[in-house]
Structure formats: structure tokens, C-alpha cells
Write an enzyme that holds these catalytic residues in place. Sequence first.
Site, short mmCIF file in Angstrom:
data_model
loop_
_atom_site.label_atom_id
_atom_site.label_comp_id
_atom_site.label_asym_id
_atom_site.label_seq_id
_atom_site.Cartn_x
_atom_site.Cartn_y
_atom_site.Cartn_z
CB CYS A 1 -0.90 -0.01 1.24
SG CYS A 1 -1.68 1.58 1.56
CB CYS B 1 0.99 1.23 4.80
SG CYS B 1 -0.58 0.37 5.00
CG HIS C 1 -4.18 -1.23 4.47
ND1 HIS C 1 -3.76 -0.37 3.47
CD2 HIS C 1 -4.85 -2.24 3.84
CE1 HIS C 1 -4.16 -0.84 2.30
NE2 HIS C 1 -4.83 -1.98 2.50
CG ASN D 1 -13.57 9.99 -4.34
OD1 ASN D 1 -14.68 10.49 -4.26
ND2 ASN D 1 -12.72 10.26 -5.30
CB SER E 1 -6.84 4.44 -6.30
OG SER E 1 -6.31 5.35 -5.35
CG HIS F 1 -4.13 3.45 4.19
ND1 HIS F 1 -3.15 2.67 4.76
CD2 HIS F 1 -4.24 4.53 4.99
CE1 HIS F 1 -2.70 3.25 5.85
NE2 HIS F 1 -3.34 4.40 6.01
CG HIS G 1 -6.91 7.93 0.95
ND1 HIS G 1 -7.29 6.63 0.73
CD2 HIS G 1 -7.04 8.57 -0.25
CE1 HIS G 1 -7.62 6.47 -0.53
NE2 HIS G 1 -7.49 7.64 -1.15
CD GLN H 1 -7.62 12.79 -3.86
OE1 GLN H 1 -7.12 13.66 -4.58
NE2 GLN H 1 -8.15 11.70 -4.35
#
Length: 339
Positions: free
Chosen positions: A50, A53, A112, A152, A160, A163, A165, A167
Site C-alpha cells: 500500500c 501505509c 490500513h 472518496n 484507488s 487505506h 484517506h 484529499q
Amino acid sequence: MLNFSNDPHRRYNILSGEWVLVSPHRTQRPWQGKSEKVSNEKGPSYDPGCYLCPGNTRAGGHQNPDYADTFVFTNDFAALKPDSADDGFEKGLLIAKGERGVCRVICFSPSHSLTLPDMSVEAIEKVVALWQKEYLELGSLDFINHVQIFENKGAIMGCSNPHPHGQVWAQGSVPQEVAKKGARQLEYWQKNGRSLLQDYLKQELAEEERLICQNEHFVALAPFWAVWPYEAMIIPRRHFQHIGQMTAGEKRSFAAILRELTQRFDGLFETSFPYSSGIHQSPTDGHEHPEWHFHMAFYPPLLRSATVKKFMVGYEMFANPQRDITAEMAAEKLRSIHI
Ligand code: H2U
């Protein structure tokens, strides 16, 4: 007299100035279309492959630090760059303009396998604090006039990597969804001297049927004009313009309501609930924006199960967004989830 749970009708979005077609009588129609594949398996808390990570090397060759809670970095494949040309272009009817900006990726946790609803309120509070820092820091750059914070979640949304996250895209112009909401709020502010969302929240608190959950500082509800089946919105009780103005108590309550709403989402179809979420707040263009009322919106695609999603196609592409279940039905379902 219009019956919201039976008659086809249009609802007005007071924030965007757009309409949604609601067809509640269609909720019984059969489904023989596409089903998505879902996996409810939680992966390992560390994945050597990943790129988010701790300690791993990203696609661009940079190594992530061994971070303990949150971690932010400049997107290695940024959609906007701080030093690109920003000239205008006009040739007859062909019009363009260079756009400068900064794109960052924010890891919510070193683990993760977690998502926001799995995290503690304290851990989510650290994410909120980082959003606050990014908004203030990027917003203070002279070529940045708007900071978009979003997440997202889920492969179905084009995410994608599982993990946890989100933006941040900060840019020179005010993007169109934000500009639309800004215009409606300004119009209302100038006419009435009050926040549009403050008055809307007052009405929703009185009517109750679209409320999902609430705490000391925030209310989560299914907006009257929702387009996505389980669309939701978090609105602060206090009228403030941006995340930088949140008090310590509000940050904690915001983390708590984010956790509760996303846990309710996960409970709905017993799956890690996919969505796109985003914070809408005042632009960072150097002007006062008393009309702006901070809020966060969730647009989840799932319609009737973990595997059947809503498609925005056909009539929706060519004419107008449309939905079957009403915002009231969606709110009632989300309210009734045991968490
Ligand atoms: P999603 O939230 O849509 O999954 O996007 C993750 C972002 O991470 C994506 O914008 C960036 C991609 O450009 N990324 C990096 O910055 N470095 C990497 O090593 C891989 C992905």
C-alpha cells in the site's frame, strides 16, 4: 394536496438553485440490472504493497514516515500545480484559462484496515484538526481562492486504495458547485440578513422527519432536495463560515457526528458504505463571506442493498436528477439503525 410519499413531484434545492424529480410510487419496481460485488472482509492493518501505509514507498519514489495518527503529503499525481501558467485564452468561441493550485492527500490513520466509522472520536478529531490546518494554510496562499476537502470511499466510487484517506484540492478559482451555493446564500443573506442554512436548520429541527442524528453542536439530516438515495448533510447549529472557526468543543462534536453518521451508513446494508463526502465552506479569496454557512455533504451511491447502486444516467444526464425513495424514507431508515 400533494402527497410526498405517493405523488411524483419536483423539489427545489435552496443551495444550488436546481431541482430534483421525486417519484416515490416507483420504489416497488423490480430490479434486474447490474449488481456490484462487495467484500466485507477487513484486510490486515499493514499492507506492504500500500502506498499510504507508514514506512512504505509511494509511486513517486517518496517514502512515507512512520506516522502515528494522520499524515499529509502533496499528491504525486496532482491535478493542479502551483507554478503552471495562469493566462487566459480566447480565440473566437474557444475560451480557456490556466488554473494553478495544490493537491494533497490526507491519511486518516496508520491502520490500513480502518475507515472513519471504525475510528475513535479522538482519532477522528485529529483528522478534523488536520482539515482545519490545511484549509487555513492553503487558503492563506495568495494564488489560492478556494480549498476543497473531500473523501472518496469505496472502489465503487473510484477510490484507488482502501487505506483510509481523503484529499484536498486548493485552487485559484472558486469551483462551480461552490459558486452556485455561494450565490444562493448571498442572495438570502442580502435579502433577510440571516444565514440561509440557519433558517433551513430551524425548520428541519421543527419538522423532525428528515433528521438522522444530532449532538450539542451539529445536526445530520437528509436534505429535503437530496438526489442520492441516502444523501446526508451535517450542519452546525452555530452559523460560522469555515472550519478554521470551529471551537475545540465543535471539533469534538464534529468528529462524534462524523463517526455516528458513518456508523449508521455502515449499518444500513451491513457493508462498509461507499460515498463521496465533501466540506463546503467560504472561499479563501480574501473577502468576508458572512453569507456562508459551513456544512458537509455525503453522496452515497447505494440504492437498495450493498450490491445495487443508483446510476445517474438517461433522464438524469439529459434532463434532471431523479430519485425514487424520498428523503423522509431515507432519514427514517438511517435513524432506526442500531449502532
Ligand atoms: P483516491 O482517493 O481517488 O483513491 O486517490 C488517491 C490519490 O493518491 C490519487 O489522487 C494519489 C493519487 O494521485 N497517489 C499519490 O499521490 N502517490 C502514490 O504513490 C499513489 C497515489
